[in-house]
Every structure is written in C-alpha cells, then in structure tokens.
Design a protein around this motif. Sequence first.
Motif, PDB file in Angstrom:
ATOM      1  N   ARG A  69     -23.870 -16.722  11.338  1.00 56.65           N
ATOM      2  CA  ARG A  69     -25.058 -17.108  12.100  1.00 56.65           C
ATOM      3  C   ARG A  69     -26.275 -17.194  11.175  1.00 56.65           C
ATOM      4  O   ARG A  69     -26.258 -16.690  10.054  1.00 56.65           O
ATOM      5  CB  ARG A  69     -25.331 -16.088  13.215  1.00 56.65           C
ATOM      6  N   ASN A  70     -27.333 -17.794  11.666  1.00 58.69           N
ATOM      7  CA  ASN A  70     -28.580 -17.871  10.905  1.00 58.69           C
ATOM      8  C   ASN A  70     -29.102 -16.469  10.610  1.00 58.69           C
ATOM      9  O   ASN A  70     -29.035 -15.576  11.458  1.00 58.69           O
ATOM     10  CB  ASN A  70     -29.637 -18.659  11.686  1.00 58.69           C
ATOM     11  N   GLY A  71     -29.606 -16.306   9.397  1.00 61.46           N
ATOM     12  CA  GLY A  71     -30.205 -15.035   9.022  1.00 61.46           C
ATOM     13  C   GLY A  71     -29.232 -13.971   8.558  1.00 61.46           C
ATOM     14  O   GLY A  71     -29.633 -12.825   8.317  1.00 61.46           O
ATOM     15  N   MET A  72     -27.962 -14.333   8.370  1.00 64.07           N
ATOM     16  CA  MET A  72     -26.953 -13.353   7.971  1.00 64.07           C
ATOM     17  C   MET A  72     -26.839 -13.197   6.452  1.00 64.07           C
ATOM     18  O   MET A  72     -26.175 -12.281   5.975  1.00 64.07           O
ATOM     19  CB  MET A  72     -25.589 -13.733   8.549  1.00 64.07           C
ATOM     20  N   GLY A  73     -27.445 -14.134   5.682  1.00 60.13           N
ATOM     21  CA  GLY A  73     -27.420 -13.999   4.228  1.00 60.13           C
ATOM     22  C   GLY A  73     -26.759 -15.132   3.474  1.00 60.13           C
ATOM     23  O   GLY A  73     -26.554 -15.032   2.256  1.00 60.13           O
ATOM     24  N   LYS A  74     -26.441 -16.221   4.156  1.00 61.02           N
ATOM     25  CA  LYS A  74     -25.733 -17.329   3.488  1.00 61.02           C
ATOM     26  C   LYS A  74     -26.597 -17.964   2.394  1.00 61.02           C
ATOM     27  O   LYS A  74     -26.163 -18.072   1.233  1.00 61.02           O
ATOM     28  CB  LYS A  74     -25.325 -18.398   4.517  1.00 61.02           C
ATOM     29  N   SER A  75     -27.802 -18.393   2.758  1.00 58.57           N
ATOM     30  CA  SER A  75     -28.663 -19.054   1.772  1.00 58.57           C
ATOM     31  C   SER A  75     -29.117 -18.078   0.689  1.00 58.57           C
ATOM     32  O   SER A  75     -29.308 -18.475  -0.470  1.00 58.57           O
ATOM     33  CB  SER A  75     -29.869 -19.687   2.464  1.00 58.57           C
ATOM     34  N   THR A  76     -29.283 -16.815   1.053  1.00 62.84           N
ATOM     35  CA  THR A  76     -29.637 -15.807   0.040  1.00 62.84           C
ATOM     36  C   THR A  76     -28.520 -15.682  -0.997  1.00 62.84           C
ATOM     37  O   THR A  76     -28.794 -15.530  -2.196  1.00 62.84           O
ATOM     38  CB  THR A  76     -29.903 -14.451   0.717  1.00 62.84           C
ATOM     39  N   THR A  77     -27.280 -15.756  -0.547  1.00 62.08           N
ATOM     40  CA  THR A  77     -26.144 -15.716  -1.474  1.00 62.08           C
ATOM     41  C   THR A  77     -26.191 -16.910  -2.422  1.00 62.08           C
ATOM     42  O   THR A  77     -26.003 -16.757  -3.639  1.00 62.08           O
ATOM     43  CB  THR A  77     -24.816 -15.703  -0.694  1.00 62.08           C
ATOM     44  N   ILE A  78     -26.443 -18.089  -1.874  1.00 59.11           N
ATOM     45  CA  ILE A  78     -26.554 -19.297  -2.702  1.00 59.11           C
ATOM     46  C   ILE A  78     -27.660 -19.135  -3.738  1.00 59.11           C
ATOM     47  O   ILE A  78     -27.482 -19.446  -4.931  1.00 59.11           O
ATOM     48  CB  ILE A  78     -26.825 -20.524  -1.817  1.00 59.11           C
ATOM     49  N   LYS A  79     -28.817 -18.660  -3.314  1.00 57.08           N
ATOM     50  CA  LYS A  79     -29.948 -18.487  -4.235  1.00 57.08           C
ATOM     51  C   LYS A  79     -29.624 -17.473  -5.333  1.00 57.08           C
ATOM     52  O   LYS A  79     -30.037 -17.648  -6.485  1.00 57.08           O
ATOM     53  CB  LYS A  79     -31.184 -18.033  -3.456  1.00 57.08           C
ATOM     54  N   THR A  80     -28.872 -16.459  -4.982  1.00 57.06           N
ATOM     55  CA  THR A  80     -28.497 -15.450  -5.976  1.00 57.06           C
ATOM     56  C   THR A  80     -27.538 -16.034  -7.007  1.00 57.06           C
ATOM     57  O   THR A  80     -27.659 -15.761  -8.210  1.00 57.06           O
ATOM     58  CB  THR A  80     -27.861 -14.235  -5.279  1.00 57.06           C
ATOM     59  N   ILE A  81     -26.608 -16.861  -6.557  1.00 55.04           N
ATOM     60  CA  ILE A  81     -25.673 -17.508  -7.491  1.00 55.04           C
ATOM     61  C   ILE A  81     -26.420 -18.421  -8.446  1.00 55.04           C
ATOM     62  O   ILE A  81     -26.142 -18.449  -9.651  1.00 55.04           O
ATOM     63  CB  ILE A  81     -24.612 -18.303  -6.705  1.00 55.04           C
ATOM     64  N   CYS A  82     -27.395 -19.169  -7.922  1.00 57.75           N
ATOM     65  CA  CYS A  82     -28.108 -20.176  -8.724  1.00 57.75           C
ATOM     66  C   CYS A  82     -29.188 -19.600  -9.623  1.00 57.75           C
ATOM     67  O   CYS A  82     -29.762 -20.329 -10.441  1.00 57.75           O
ATOM     68  CB  CYS A  82     -28.753 -21.208  -7.807  1.00 57.75           C
ATOM     69  N   GLY A  83     -29.516 -18.327  -9.443  1.00 66.01           N
ATOM     70  CA  GLY A  83     -30.570 -17.737 -10.249  1.00 66.01           C
ATOM     71  C   GLY A  83     -31.946 -17.847  -9.636  1.00 66.01           C
ATOM     72  O   GLY A  83     -32.940 -17.458 -10.253  1.00 66.01           O
ATOM     73  N   LEU A  84     -32.024 -18.384  -8.411  1.00 67.28           N
ATOM     74  CA  LEU A  84     -33.314 -18.456  -7.724  1.00 67.28           C
ATOM     75  C   LEU A  84     -33.750 -17.079  -7.226  1.00 67.28           C
ATOM     76  O   LEU A  84     -34.922 -16.862  -6.930  1.00 67.28           O
ATOM     77  CB  LEU A  84     -33.229 -19.427  -6.538  1.00 67.28           C
ATOM     78  N   LEU A  85     -32.804 -16.167  -7.140  1.00 67.90           N
ATOM     79  CA  LEU A  85     -33.068 -14.798  -6.708  1.00 67.90           C
ATOM     80  C   LEU A  85     -32.244 -13.860  -7.574  1.00 67.90           C
ATOM     81  O   LEU A  85     -31.028 -14.034  -7.703  1.00 67.90           O
ATOM     82  CB  LEU A  85     -32.681 -14.635  -5.229  1.00 67.90           C
ATOM     83  N   LYS A  86     -32.897 -12.880  -8.169  1.00 64.54           N
ATOM     84  CA  LYS A  86     -32.195 -11.938  -9.032  1.00 64.54           C
ATOM     85  C   LYS A  86     -31.579 -10.830  -8.194  1.00 64.54           C
ATOM     86  O   LYS A  86     -32.264 -10.198  -7.379  1.00 64.54           O
ATOM     87  CB  LYS A  86     -33.165 -11.329 -10.048  1.00 64.54           C
ATOM     88  N   PRO A  87     -30.275 -10.578  -8.353  1.00 63.16           N
ATOM     89  CA  PRO A  87     -29.657  -9.500  -7.573  1.00 63.16           C
ATOM     90  C   PRO A  87     -30.185  -8.139  -8.003  1.00 63.16           C
ATOM     91  O   PRO A  87     -30.498  -7.907  -9.165  1.00 63.16           O
ATOM     92  CB  PRO A  87     -28.168  -9.648  -7.888  1.00 63.16           C
ATOM     93  N   ARG A  88     -30.258  -7.254  -7.038  1.00 69.16           N
ATOM     94  CA  ARG A  88     -30.698  -5.892  -7.336  1.00 69.16           C
ATOM     95  C   ARG A  88     -29.577  -5.079  -7.955  1.00 69.16           C
ATOM     96  O   ARG A  88     -29.804  -4.190  -8.776  1.00 69.16           O
ATOM     97  CB  ARG A  88     -31.186  -5.221  -6.051  1.00 69.16           C
ATOM     98  N   ARG A  89     -28.370  -5.357  -7.510  1.00 72.63           N
ATOM     99  CA  ARG A  89     -27.186  -4.688  -8.048  1.00 72.63           C
ATOM    100  C   ARG A  89     -26.023  -5.660  -7.992  1.00 72.63           C
ATOM    101  O   ARG A  89     -26.053  -6.640  -7.270  1.00 72.63           O
ATOM    102  CB  ARG A  89     -26.825  -3.429  -7.236  1.00 72.63           C
ATOM    103  N   GLY A  90     -24.983  -5.331  -8.750  1.00 67.45           N
ATOM    104  CA  GLY A  90     -23.768  -6.120  -8.687  1.00 67.45           C
ATOM    105  C   GLY A  90     -23.657  -7.150  -9.783  1.00 67.45           C
ATOM    106  O   GLY A  90     -24.535  -7.301 -10.637  1.00 67.45           O
TER     107      GLY A  90
END
Length: 230
Positions: free
Chosen positions: A37-58
């Motif tokens: 569903r919307n807001g579950m983290g799909k686009s955030t996952t994409i951004k993390t893979i692409c480097g648009l968002l730095k992961p805090r851990r992992g």
Amino acid sequence: MSLLKLTSVEAGYGASQVLFGIDFQINEGEVVTLLGRNGMGKSTTIKTICGLLKPRRGSVRFNGAEVAGMATERISRMGIGLVPEGRRIFPNLTVYENLVAFARPGKWTLEHAYKLFPVLEKRKDNMGFQLSGGEQQMLAIARALLTNARLLLIDEATEGLAPLIRQEIWRCLHEVKKEGQSILVIDKYVQNLIDLADRHYFIENGRIGWTGSSEQLSEQPEIWERYLGV
C-alpha cells in the motif's frame, strides 16, 4: 548470481524511520516486484538503492560491491537505471534530446529504443511537454534503457495511465524482459505483475511481510487482500 542484495536495511527521513530491516535480492536476468500500500516504504527502498537516501544501517550490494552511501551518479555509472515516479522527463528538450542526454554505449541503442516504442520515433522532434502521459512514460523507460544499465528500477510503471496505454507498457516490459534485462518494478496491477515477474516482495510498515514466486502469488489471493486490500 545475485545482482542486487539488500541486507537489514534501515532508512528514513529526519526523525522518521521508514524502513526497518529490509532484506531482498534480485538475481541476474530476473524481474522482481516490490508491492504494498501507499506509504509502506516502496519508494524509500528505491531511493536507498539509488543513493538518493543514505541508509542508517544495513548493506546494499550491487554486483558484489557495497554501494550504500555512494553518490547517486556513481551508482548510476555502476549500472543502475531509474524510471522515477512521475517520469521526470525534460519538458523543454525534444524526445530525441531526452533519449541521448544520458545514453551510454551498449546493447540498447537509439534504433533499438525506437523499435520498442515506435511512437517515440514519430515524435522525436516534439518537446517533452507536448507528449501525453503514456508517451512520457515510454520516454522515461526508453531513456533509462539507453543508459544500458544492468538493473532497471521502475517506480510506478503505469500509474495514472489509460487502460490501452497500460497494456502497451506491459507489452514493452515483456519485450525488455525477453532481452534479459534485470528489473525491479513497483506497480499496483498485481495480475499484470504476476504475468511479467519471476518473484515478488510485499512490504508493510517498512518490513518485508511476504515473498514468493508468481505461481505462489497466483495461488494465494489472500496475500493480495492482506497487503494491498484488493
């Protein structure tokens, strides 16, 4: 062979955490979906893979190399191409200029893209803002293919498109799959994704809740209801 592997990835925005230990992988030549569903983290996952968002851990490993925290342009050069939500084509460039702006040598050539999307060749001299929503999505996919990425990320493949245009996009993605292209795709049309993809991940509240093959998903419609409400 694992092309992309996320292990225990946590990420968020400011004080808000969105991903809580995401684990998944994509093998060479696979089409894999990320559903929820919307807001579950799909686009955030994409951004993390692409480097648009730095992961805090992992860990985010691509082709064996750790890419978590790398600059977006460096990750792109390593072979990850993005078709972003909202398409984000350049409205004041022609179709041709949009396509060649970031093209890299490889299997996917301008002629190859025009064969896949004939309407783009017909409209190659039109400006981006003169295209319909469906044509803009075709352009966004073709533009990403011309980077000759090893992995293509498609965030909302057919969102907001008319049914006939959606059918054309699905047809083209099947053709791209036949070429051996590895793809991670987000969309809400589960039956189309079952027909296209090899495996599926369902995300809920920033965690992977279910994963399985298209055959398994087809046989368990209760999964659709639980994670998508359909």
